[in-house]
Scaffold this active site. Sequence first.
Site, PDB file in Angstrom:
ATOM      1  N   GLY A 118      26.885  33.620  44.960  1.00 36.75           N
ATOM      2  CA  GLY A 118      27.459  33.497  43.628  1.00 36.75           C
ATOM      3  C   GLY A 118      28.676  34.392  43.483  1.00 36.75           C
ATOM      4  O   GLY A 118      28.846  35.363  44.222  1.00 36.75           O
ATOM      5  N   CYS A 119      29.523  34.099  42.517  1.00 36.13           N
ATOM      6  CA  CYS A 119      30.779  34.844  42.364  1.00 36.13           C
ATOM      7  C   CYS A 119      30.527  36.289  41.931  1.00 36.13           C
ATOM      8  O   CYS A 119      31.003  37.238  42.572  1.00 36.13           O
ATOM      9  CB  CYS A 119      31.705  34.130  41.387  1.00 36.13           C
ATOM     10  SG  CYS A 119      30.966  33.715  39.786  1.00 36.13           S
ATOM     11  N   TYR A 120      29.770  36.480  40.841  1.00 32.52           N
ATOM     12  CA  TYR A 120      29.452  37.840  40.408  1.00 32.52           C
ATOM     13  C   TYR A 120      28.679  38.577  41.493  1.00 32.52           C
ATOM     14  O   TYR A 120      28.915  39.762  41.765  1.00 32.52           O
ATOM     15  CB  TYR A 120      28.604  37.830  39.139  1.00 32.52           C
ATOM     16  CG  TYR A 120      29.295  37.384  37.878  1.00 32.52           C
ATOM     17  CD1 TYR A 120      30.433  38.043  37.411  1.00 32.52           C
ATOM     18  CD2 TYR A 120      28.794  36.330  37.133  1.00 32.52           C
ATOM     19  CE1 TYR A 120      31.040  37.650  36.231  1.00 32.52           C
ATOM     20  CE2 TYR A 120      29.402  35.928  35.949  1.00 32.52           C
ATOM     21  CZ  TYR A 120      30.521  36.587  35.503  1.00 32.52           C
ATOM     22  OH  TYR A 120      31.125  36.202  34.336  1.00 32.52           O
ATOM     23  N   ALA A 121      27.733  37.876  42.104  1.00 40.33           N
ATOM     24  CA  ALA A 121      26.898  38.491  43.128  1.00 40.33           C
ATOM     25  C   ALA A 121      27.734  38.943  44.319  1.00 40.33           C
ATOM     26  O   ALA A 121      27.452  39.983  44.927  1.00 40.33           O
ATOM     27  CB  ALA A 121      25.815  37.516  43.577  1.00 40.33           C
ATOM     28  N   THR A 122      28.767  38.200  44.664  1.00 44.91           N
ATOM     29  CA  THR A 122      29.622  38.586  45.785  1.00 44.91           C
ATOM     30  C   THR A 122      30.203  39.973  45.560  1.00 44.91           C
ATOM     31  O   THR A 122      30.169  40.834  46.444  1.00 44.91           O
ATOM     32  CB  THR A 122      30.757  37.560  45.972  1.00 44.91           C
ATOM     33  OG1 THR A 122      30.184  36.309  46.380  1.00 44.91           O
ATOM     34  CG2 THR A 122      31.758  38.012  47.020  1.00 44.91           C
TER      35      THR A 122
END
EC number: 1.2.1.38
Length: 304
Positions: A118-122
């Site tokens: 995921g983008c935030y998770a990255t």
Amino acid sequence: MAPTIFIDGEAGTTGLGIRERLRDLPVTVLSIDPDRRKDREARLALMRAADLVVLCLPDAASVEASAMAASIEGAEQPRLLDASSAHRVSPDWVYGFPELAAAQPALIAEAARVSNPGCYATGAIALLAPLVASGIIPPATPLTINAISGYSGGGKSMIADHEADGGPAFHLYALGLEHKHIPEIVARSGLTTRPIFVPSVGHFAQGMIVSIPLHLAALPGRPTPQLLHETLAAHYAGSAHVSVLPGRPEERLTGEELAGSDRLELRVHGNARLGQAVLTARLDNLGKGASGAAIQNIRLMLSL
């Protein structure tokens, strides 16, 4: 013969981004007739013809599509790359963050099923995983993660709202504290205490900043900002996509700076005298946070 790829969900934001980036790779992209994009038999036929199927679908549809692919027998069964959040903590799927560990690229290259981060998770995992693995941040440390994303991360309806009517300058959301990226952040960063995650959206199309404040004096050994920087720099040394940059006190970070890029910038902004630091990750939510990450995984999975 060039490897073949079918993007199931090609018309979505991530699918379009992947399709655009695939123009630079020696692959053949198989496309479905738009009128048959929900036709099970048409999708199955393209899955059978593809070496790799990229799922750019909502979570429930992705689970259904992966089951469809699994129903294909023998050599026709394709490998899968899932851009949804449906399989990011599944033990049966390899996590598609090549920079996570030294062994991760080989695991991705050999996997039958890979889940795109995921983008935030990255951003959060890129900052936390090396610091947790090194023992600087104990896994049980209570943390708060703040983030702001461009409105393109909200999908077609949010994009239309911002581009047609101007949209709000800024808003917080997921205030029930159950954002779908949290399990992924916990599992892949090595944390054992669930962090408080506060995402937000700004009135800019693409880009993202994830920030994590730290009370260094409350951590074992009272680590310095310099130690945090050196630990991150050592972990990502030689990376083509991740840079660890100095965190300058006078600096102002804007979320849209890396729009259109597949890079990820990490910084440690610290005050040793006060025993405090803020970790930041800056990326394009549609680049390294979505389509750009998918291309990294496609390259590994197809040995390109």
